[in-house]
Design an enzyme around this catalytic site. Structure first.
Site, PDB file in Angstrom:
ATOM      1  N   TRP A 138       0.863  -1.199   0.000  1.00 25.20           N
ATOM      2  CA  TRP A 138       0.000   0.000   0.000  1.00 25.20           C
ATOM      3  C   TRP A 138       0.892   1.240   0.000  1.00 25.20           C
ATOM      4  CZ3 TRP A 138      -4.683  -0.731  -1.439  1.00 25.20           C
ATOM      5  CH2 TRP A 138      -5.605   0.310  -1.381  1.00 25.20           C
ATOM      6  N   ASP A 194       0.649  11.075  -0.317  1.00 23.11           N
ATOM      7  CA  ASP A 194      -0.381  12.116  -0.252  1.00 23.11           C
ATOM      8  C   ASP A 194      -1.727  11.497   0.117  1.00 23.11           C
ATOM      9  OD1 ASP A 194      -0.642  10.789  -2.812  1.00 23.11           O
ATOM     10  OD2 ASP A 194      -1.936  12.439  -3.433  1.00 23.11           O
ATOM     11  N   GLU A 197      -2.967   8.653  -1.789  1.00 22.42           N
ATOM     12  CA  GLU A 197      -2.209   7.399  -1.631  1.00 22.42           C
ATOM     13  C   GLU A 197      -1.378   7.055  -2.854  1.00 22.42           C
ATOM     14  OE1 GLU A 197      -5.967   4.925  -0.606  1.00 22.42           O
ATOM     15  OE2 GLU A 197      -4.845   5.012   1.264  1.00 22.42           O
ATOM     16  N   GLU A 198      -0.932   8.063  -3.561  1.00 22.47           N
ATOM     17  CA  GLU A 198      -0.255   7.793  -4.829  1.00 22.47           C
ATOM     18  C   GLU A 198       1.158   8.350  -4.921  1.00 22.47           C
ATOM     19  OE1 GLU A 198      -4.162   7.634  -7.751  1.00 22.47           O
ATOM     20  OE2 GLU A 198      -3.134   9.537  -7.469  1.00 22.47           O
ATOM     21  N   GLU A 420     -18.568   7.425  -4.444  1.00 20.96           N
ATOM     22  CA  GLU A 420     -17.333   8.214  -4.422  1.00 20.96           C
ATOM     23  C   GLU A 420     -17.303   9.192  -5.597  1.00 20.96           C
ATOM     24  OE1 GLU A 420     -13.502   6.314  -5.739  1.00 20.96           O
ATOM     25  OE2 GLU A 420     -12.982   6.584  -3.614  1.00 20.96           O
TER      26      GLU A 420
END
Ligand code: NOJ
Ligand code: NOJ
Length: 570
Positions: A138, A194, A197-198, A420
């Site tokens: 992750w 960030d 999550e990238e 979302e």
């Protein structure tokens, strides 16, 4: 719907439109609250197996699988419930708030791939809903988590103290809060993934919420008689670093220091709303929602989606448009996100609140482009609430803000569920269903529109004294700026320019020069060494800025030592 669409397209301010938004809010508000509660254990109908107080990001278990708890989503969600408890709007969830603090204090102690509680584990972004560690690969660590969690805990702690429950705070909440604050104080200048999550670099949202957590933490520590000196020192440095994200041309906060993207990103709008302090006026040093920097940023961000989403075709350049995480996004189709549209509306409601409180609004050369969307003849200056220009602009901005709510309304399916994203092509809801964060973002936008604002966190009157110890600026050179300029009574000369120590081209935080050697105006500053810098002087009189004529002055600072500039006003 056709008629409303046409009105929205023309950017018209009509009561039909406002009424439509109001009726959406009255139906969607309760649905959003239920949507949040359904996703929280142990009794949430869509959170089977989640421990008490644990927030499931979404009941979706595949494509994407969001049946986990993220520290960020959970903390932002409980922040809403805690703010509503503090304001007295809804006191019915205090039991759940207690469950939340117990669960996430437990999670702090769970050893995970980021480490143990004392070796970096607090930066772990997500866990299983039974509070065990997620061992898959992750984007970790994500260092906004401890900041957001401690902010939620502190808000609750302050409430309990106001109810004379200081013992519980001291014995039970403070140890968990201190763990997070110490983590933030020790690690804020380390790289992080960030909030999307990238990208692993430094990230505006993360830095901004870390700064706020340290300020809140310092105040609570002081109330409890605990040491807060480290939090204070680090907060000062974080605030300096925060300035460095500002990109003066075309005027926005670059979301990440890495990643190779445009840097236009909902990251920055979320940072502005989640560090809103209703007592901090329109201060740009903390990028308050009504600051010239944050308004310029908002326009740059929104405009970056106008041409790329089919759902935005035919919408006028100054009307609300669908927005997403960032224009380069491809995740799950790279669509508009409900929470991004709510965030834009919320920033504007925050701004309208502060202008109303202070009885005026100001336009600077930095925010002029933002205001020109609503009045092509807008000009820099300060406008009292009694002026026609104030009425005109705030009315148009309210409609613009409502336009983002109206677009979300348009793309909310019957039943009111918020996923979302909604399709960039035709507006069909997509990706994770019943996203807790979508519902939470609806609630805060609705609350701000109704004039309900969170408590202050101490942003009022903060200033920076930067120049040393900023990331990437290990050495500094002392530079004396001086310019010969005869002025009349009431005029003062300021300096602004391309680095944080020169206020990053802000005119509201620019450096006032000294008249010690009048008619030579001067000041001495520590600037990053061996750096190309552009700058200008301006006259300030009655709030009016008069710039030196073009071009900008430019220098490259020396490698070390000191240098003196004897400039001629031009
Ligand atoms: C999953 C994350 O939750 C999401 O934010 C990200 O865009 C994708 N992974 C792709 O990295
Ligand atoms: C993906 C988002 O990018 C991230 O910010 C969020 O925490 C997770 N989804 C869970 O909602």
């Amino acid at each position: 719907m056709l008629l409303q669409g046409a009105l929205a397209t023309l950017g018209l301010c009509t009561s039909v439109f406002a009424q439509d938004v109001s009726s959406y809010i009255s139906s969607e508000g309760p649905i959003a609250l239920t949507g949040v509660l359904n996703n929280i254990g142990p009794n949430g109908s869509k959170a089977p197996g989640a421990d008490a107080g644990v927030v499931v990001a979404s009941p979706s278990t595949s494509n994407p699988n969001y049946f986990y708890t993220w520290i960020r989503d959970s903390s932002l969600t409980f922040q809403v419930l805690i703010d509503r408890l503090v304001s007295g709007q809804d006191t019915s969830n205090q039991g759940l708030i207690d469950d939340f603090t117990v669960a996430y204090a437990n999670i702090q102690q769970v050893t995970n791939p980021s480490g143990s509680v004392s070796s970096g584990g607090l930066g772990e972004p997500k866990f299983y809903v039974n509070e065990t560690a997620f061992d898959g690969s992750w984007g970790r660590p994500q260092r906004d988590g401890p900041a957001l969690r401690s902010t939620a805990f502190i808000t609750y702690a302050n409430y309990l103290i106001s109810k004379n429950n200081q013992t519980y705070v001291q014995n039970t909440l403070w140890p968990a809060i201190k763990l997070d604050l110490d983590y933030v104080a020790a690690n804020w200048n380390q790289t992080t993934f960030d909030l999307w999550e990238e990208i692993q670099s430094s990230s505006f949202f993360t830095t901004a919420v870390q700064h706020k957590a340290l300020r809140l933490g310092s105040a609570l520590a002081s109330t409890l008689g605990e040491d807060h000196s480290t939090y204070d020192t680090q907060a000062g440095d974080v605030l300096c670093f925060l300035q460095s994200y500002w990109n003066p041309s075309p005027g926005y906060m670059t979301a990440n220091t890495g990643g190779g993207r445009s840097g236009k990103d909902a990251n920055t709008v979320l940072a502005s709303i989640h560090t809103f302090d209703p007592a901090a006026a329109c201060d740009s040093v903390t990028f308050q929602p009504c600051s010239d920097l944050a308004l310029s940023n908002l326009k740059t961000y929104v405009d970056s989606f106008r041409e790329i989403y089919t759902v935005n075709s035919g919408i006028s350049a100054s009307a609300a448009a669908a927005v997403g995480r960032y224009p380069e996004d491809v995740y799950q189709g790279g669509n508009p996100w409900y929470l991004a549209l709510f965030a834009v509306a919320e920033q504007l409601y925050d701004a309208l609140y502060v202008w109303d409180q202070q009885g005026s609004l100001s336009i600077s050369d930095i925010s002029l482009g933002f205001f020109k969307q609503f009045d092509s003849g807008a000009a820099s200056g300060s406008y009292a609430s009694s002026s026609a220009e104030y009425t005109n602009l705030t009315g148009a901005i309210k409609s613009f803000a409502d336009g983002f709510i109206a677009l979300n309304a348009k793309y909310t399916p019957s039943g009111g569920g918020l996923a979302e994203q909604f399709s960039r092509d035709d507006g069909t809801p997509t990706s994770a269903v019943d996203l807790t964060w979508s519902y939470a973002s609806a609630l805060t936008a609705f609350d701000r529109r109704a004039g309900s604002v969170p408590g202050s966190w101490g942003a009022k009157g903060l200033t920076t004294s930067c120049g040393q110890s900023k990331i990437g600026e290990s050495t500094t050179t002392s530079v004396t700026f001086s310019v010969n300029k005869t002025t009349s009574l009431g005029q003062a000369i300021y300096l602004t320019g391309s680095v944080a120590a020169l206020s990053s081209w802000s005119t509201s935080n620019a450096v006032l020069l000294s008249t010690l050697d009048y008619p030579v105006w001067s000041t001495t500053l520590n600037l990053p060494s061996s750096t190309a810098i552009t700058y200008k002087y301006f006259v300030l009189e009655n709030g009016q800025v008069t710039w030196e004529s073009d071009p900008n002055n430019s220098i490259t600072t020396a490698a070390s030592g000191s240098q003196t500039l004897n400039d001629t006003w031009h």
